[in-house]
Motif scaffolding. Structure first.
Motif, PDB file in Angstrom:
ATOM      1  N   PHE A  40     162.354  75.926  96.414  1.00  0.00           N
ATOM      2  CA  PHE A  40     162.907  75.818  97.764  1.00  0.00           C
ATOM      3  C   PHE A  40     164.419  75.613  97.675  1.00  0.00           C
ATOM      4  O   PHE A  40     164.926  75.053  96.703  1.00  0.00           O
ATOM      5  N   GLU A  43     167.752  73.223 101.863  1.00  0.00           N
ATOM      6  CA  GLU A  43     167.548  73.238 103.309  1.00  0.00           C
ATOM      7  C   GLU A  43     166.067  73.294 103.645  1.00  0.00           C
ATOM      8  O   GLU A  43     165.693  73.492 104.808  1.00  0.00           O
ATOM      9  N   LYS A  45     163.999  75.587 102.841  1.00  0.00           N
ATOM     10  CA  LYS A  45     163.513  76.942 103.057  1.00  0.00           C
ATOM     11  C   LYS A  45     162.897  77.469 101.764  1.00  0.00           C
ATOM     12  O   LYS A  45     163.494  77.326 100.693  1.00  0.00           O
ATOM     13  N   TRP A  47     161.945  79.655  98.647  1.00  0.00           N
ATOM     14  CA  TRP A  47     162.649  80.676  97.868  1.00  0.00           C
ATOM     15  C   TRP A  47     161.634  81.602  97.192  1.00  0.00           C
ATOM     16  O   TRP A  47     161.644  82.799  97.396  1.00  0.00           O
ATOM     17  N   ASN A  78     165.428  86.135 103.725  1.00  0.00           N
ATOM     18  CA  ASN A  78     165.882  86.047 105.117  1.00  0.00           C
ATOM     19  C   ASN A  78     166.637  87.322 105.495  1.00  0.00           C
ATOM     20  O   ASN A  78     167.557  87.739 104.800  1.00  0.00           O
ATOM     21  N   GLN A  91     162.141  85.477 108.333  1.00  0.00           N
ATOM     22  CA  GLN A  91     161.803  85.387 106.911  1.00  0.00           C
ATOM     23  C   GLN A  91     160.743  86.420 106.555  1.00  0.00           C
ATOM     24  O   GLN A  91     159.679  86.473 107.160  1.00  0.00           O
TER      25      GLN A  91
END
Length: 220
Positions: A40, A43, A45, A47, A78, A91
């Motif tokens: 990740f 943030e 998010k 990976w 993204n 995403q």
């Protein structure tokens, strides 16, 4: 688990180009193991996510070891939302089926050498069709710097071919362990010699802090 200032991929010519955290786990029984890896950005998010299934073809205590493995890999990208007035991103999840073969020989407690091969095939449209990654692997471990400091170095020359575009690289991971200190300090560097692979950077590096978690046996 680990945290780094620059997330570098399993193929070290690619990186997230921002800080990341990675969680590794291994559940083993006999020669089989399940080794998930979840990465990740800081943030929170996602990976990438790797779900490795591995089998060790060699008997225990053998100096020669050979692993074969496969995984379904998920890579999260993204991309801008179509026709959006604001900078909205969505995403996209790309799926990859991956195979690895890893024969190696342990010459001593300090030196292990081998060859690592990985092949990846994209399962979704607009993903990489075929990736071939071959590396000459060397591990120099348990180098005693002092009574409390131990060094490890893993230099690797590797060849990368993605959909017919290829390149030659050098990468190395350096690790430093300190007695009674719970965190292992690692650094990965990657140097490009010659490449036609899109997205390869001339030089990459990072610093990574690794916190090993204690394992144990799962009772039936």
């Amino acid at each position: 688990m680990s945290i780094t200032n620059n997330g570098i991929s399993i193929v070290p010519s690619f990186s997230l180009e921002k800080p990341a955290t990675v969680f590794n786990m291994s559940i083993a029984k006999g020669r089989f193991s399940f080794d998930p890896e979840l990465a990740f950005s800081l943030e929170a998010k996602p990976w990438y996510s790797l779900f490795w299934f591995r089998y060790n073809l060699s008997p225990k205590q053998s100096k020669f070891n050979m692993n074969v493995g496969t995984h379904l890999g998920l890579n999260f990208v993204n991309i801008p939302f179509p026709n959006a007035k604001d900078s909205i991103q969505i995403q996209k999840t790309d799926r990859y089926l991956v195979l690895e073969i890893f024969p190696r020989y342990k010459f001593s407690k300090h030196l292990t050498m081998g060859v690592y091969y990985l092949r990846s095939h994209g399962l979704d449209p607009a993903t990489l069709n075929a990736l071939n990654f071959v590396t000459l692997y060397t591990e120099i471990s348990q180098i005693q710097l002092s009574k409390k400091a131990t060094l490890g170095i893993s230099p690797q020359l590797y060849y990368l071919n993605i959909d017919g575009n290829h390149g030659y690289y050098l990468t190395s991971e350096i690790s430093l362990s300190l007695q009674n200190f719970p965190v292992i300090i690692k650094s990965t560097i990657n140097k490009t010699f010659e490449t036609k692979v899109e997205g390869s950077k001339p030089f990459l590096w990072n610093i990574k802090l690794v916190y090993p978690l204690k394992g144990g046996k799962i009772k039936p």
